[in-house]
Design an enzyme around this catalytic site. Structure first.
Site, PDB file in Angstrom:
ATOM      1  N   ARG A  74      13.215  -8.103  10.605  1.00  0.00           N
ATOM      2  CA  ARG A  74      12.479  -7.447  11.689  1.00  0.00           C
ATOM      3  C   ARG A  74      11.650  -8.497  12.423  1.00  0.00           C
ATOM      4  O   ARG A  74      11.081  -9.384  11.792  1.00  0.00           O
ATOM      5  CB  ARG A  74      11.537  -6.392  11.114  1.00  0.00           C
ATOM      6  CG  ARG A  74      12.230  -5.126  10.684  1.00  0.00           C
ATOM      7  CD  ARG A  74      11.278  -4.218   9.922  1.00  0.00           C
ATOM      8  NE  ARG A  74       9.946  -4.203  10.555  1.00  0.00           N
ATOM      9  CZ  ARG A  74       8.871  -3.592  10.027  1.00  0.00           C
ATOM     10  NH1 ARG A  74       8.966  -2.996   8.875  1.00  0.00           N
ATOM     11  NH2 ARG A  74       7.725  -3.616  10.655  1.00  0.00           N
TER      12      ARG A  74
ATOM     13  N   ARG B 257      11.598 -10.445   3.833  1.00  0.00           N
ATOM     14  CA  ARG B 257      12.133  -9.088   3.835  1.00  0.00           C
ATOM     15  C   ARG B 257      13.363  -8.984   4.736  1.00  0.00           C
ATOM     16  O   ARG B 257      13.393  -9.507   5.841  1.00  0.00           O
ATOM     17  CB  ARG B 257      11.047  -8.132   4.316  1.00  0.00           C
ATOM     18  CG  ARG B 257      11.392  -6.686   4.176  1.00  0.00           C
ATOM     19  CD  ARG B 257      10.166  -5.857   4.097  1.00  0.00           C
ATOM     20  NE  ARG B 257       9.441  -5.830   5.368  1.00  0.00           N
ATOM     21  CZ  ARG B 257       8.406  -5.027   5.596  1.00  0.00           C
ATOM     22  NH1 ARG B 257       7.960  -4.238   4.649  1.00  0.00           N
ATOM     23  NH2 ARG B 257       7.802  -5.041   6.770  1.00  0.00           N
TER      24      ARG B 257
ATOM     25  N   ARG C 199      -0.539 -10.194  12.738  1.00  0.00           N
ATOM     26  CA  ARG C 199      -0.811  -8.837  12.229  1.00  0.00           C
ATOM     27  C   ARG C 199      -1.962  -8.864  11.223  1.00  0.00           C
ATOM     28  O   ARG C 199      -2.804  -7.969  11.202  1.00  0.00           O
ATOM     29  CB  ARG C 199       0.434  -8.268  11.548  1.00  0.00           C
ATOM     30  CG  ARG C 199       1.475  -7.747  12.533  1.00  0.00           C
ATOM     31  CD  ARG C 199       2.824  -7.568  11.863  1.00  0.00           C
ATOM     32  NE  ARG C 199       2.847  -6.476  10.889  1.00  0.00           N
ATOM     33  CZ  ARG C 199       3.785  -6.360   9.935  1.00  0.00           C
ATOM     34  NH1 ARG C 199       4.740  -7.255   9.836  1.00  0.00           N
ATOM     35  NH2 ARG C 199       3.760  -5.360   9.108  1.00  0.00           N
TER      36      ARG C 199
ATOM     37  N   ARG D 272      -8.306   3.627   9.729  1.00  0.00           N
ATOM     38  CA  ARG D 272      -7.968   2.234  10.030  1.00  0.00           C
ATOM     39  C   ARG D 272      -9.163   1.479  10.605  1.00  0.00           C
ATOM     40  O   ARG D 272      -9.147   0.267  10.702  1.00  0.00           O
ATOM     41  CB  ARG D 272      -6.847   2.168  11.062  1.00  0.00           C
ATOM     42  CG  ARG D 272      -5.489   2.474  10.500  1.00  0.00           C
ATOM     43  CD  ARG D 272      -4.417   2.228  11.543  1.00  0.00           C
ATOM     44  NE  ARG D 272      -3.190   2.903  11.156  1.00  0.00           N
ATOM     45  CZ  ARG D 272      -2.309   2.399  10.318  1.00  0.00           C
ATOM     46  NH1 ARG D 272      -2.508   1.222   9.790  1.00  0.00           N
ATOM     47  NH2 ARG D 272      -1.225   3.074  10.008  1.00  0.00           N
TER      48      ARG D 272
ATOM     49  N   LYS E  59       0.802  -1.224   0.000  1.00  0.00           N
ATOM     50  CA  LYS E  59       0.000   0.000   0.000  1.00  0.00           C
ATOM     51  C   LYS E  59       0.839   1.280   0.000  1.00  0.00           C
ATOM     52  O   LYS E  59       0.576   2.190  -0.780  1.00  0.00           O
ATOM     53  CB  LYS E  59      -0.926  -0.026   1.214  1.00  0.00           C
ATOM     54  CG  LYS E  59      -1.811   1.172   1.366  1.00  0.00           C
ATOM     55  CD  LYS E  59      -2.756   0.973   2.528  1.00  0.00           C
ATOM     56  CE  LYS E  59      -2.024   0.795   3.845  1.00  0.00           C
ATOM     57  NZ  LYS E  59      -1.339   2.023   4.296  1.00  0.00           N
TER      58      LYS E  59
END
Ligand SMILES: [Zn+2]
Length: 221
Positions: free
Chosen positions: A160, A127, A171, A88, A13
């Site tokens: 991370r 990532r 998440r 959100r 996004k």
């Protein structure tokens, strides 16, 4: 063209919002950036926000909404905007409606970047971030020239904790719960446009632009 971009973590996004804004020559309004900018410039709202942040607390919704109100009053917003990171949840969507109404603005289109869980997992768990300069790499899609080492600064790459598989799954679950009512809300207003974001970023961008332009044309008819 007033557009909201929605999408789960890993749907791309943020990247799409930046490119879309460049392509359509519209301001990209990200509430995260807005907050940082207000704090950095030491505006009244920024100072209030910093008090919360210094205490390790979340910045209250009302403060973020006020920053948004200020930003939305700027003249460059008159020709349109890409809103990223807000709303959100349903509460924020209603706050936004009131705020925009006061400014005589309206949301035209809410683009939801739909990604399958397997693609998101593959993107996020692969990532790698540079501990030196913060550059992003990906084990498969964008590997560094030397394993574990940043191409740009030679720093060490790490994953991370947010990007570990279990955390990503959590998440996504939280995101789904938070946005379910939000998505229904925009659906009921017939503003929601779903778009598959599983493909390459470039292809997804083209689809968003096409969608936005079709919508813009339909307004002119
Ligand atoms: Zn680096």
């Amino acid at each position: 063209m007033n557009i909201i971009l929605l999408g789960p973590p890993g749907a791309g996004k943020g990247t799409q919002a930046v490119r879309l804004a460049q392509d359509l020559v519209l301001p990209h309004i990200a509430t995260g950036d807005l907050l940082r900018k207000n704090v950095k410039q030491g505006t009244q709202l920024g100072k209030e926000a910093k008090d919360y942040m210094d205490k390790g607390l979340l910045v209250p919704d009302e403060l973020v909404a006020e920053m948004l109100r200020h930003r939305m009053s700027d003249s460059d917003v008159k020709k349109g905007f890409i809103l990223d990171g807000y709303p959100r949840n349903l509460n924020q969507a209603k706050t936004l409606d009131v705020l925009l109404k006061d400014l005589n603005l309206e949301i035209d289109s809410v683009v939801y970047l739909d990604s399958s869980e397997s693609v998101i997992l593959q993107r996020l768990t692969g990532r790698l971030v540079c501990s030196g300069c913060g550059s992003n790499f990906h084990i498969k899609n964008m590997p560094p020239k030397k394993t574990g080492i940043c191409d740009h600064c030679g720093g060490k790459l790490y994953q991370r904790t947010d990007d570990k598989e279990e955390t990503v799954k959590k998440r996504l679950e939280v995101y789904k719960q938070e946005t379910a009512s939000l998505i229904k809300y925009y659906e009921s207003k017939q503003k929601l446009r779903r778009l598959s974001a599983d493909e390459d970023a470039q292809i997804v961008l083209k689809k968003i632009i096409q969608l936005a332009k079709e919508f813009d044309d339909s307004l002119k008819v």
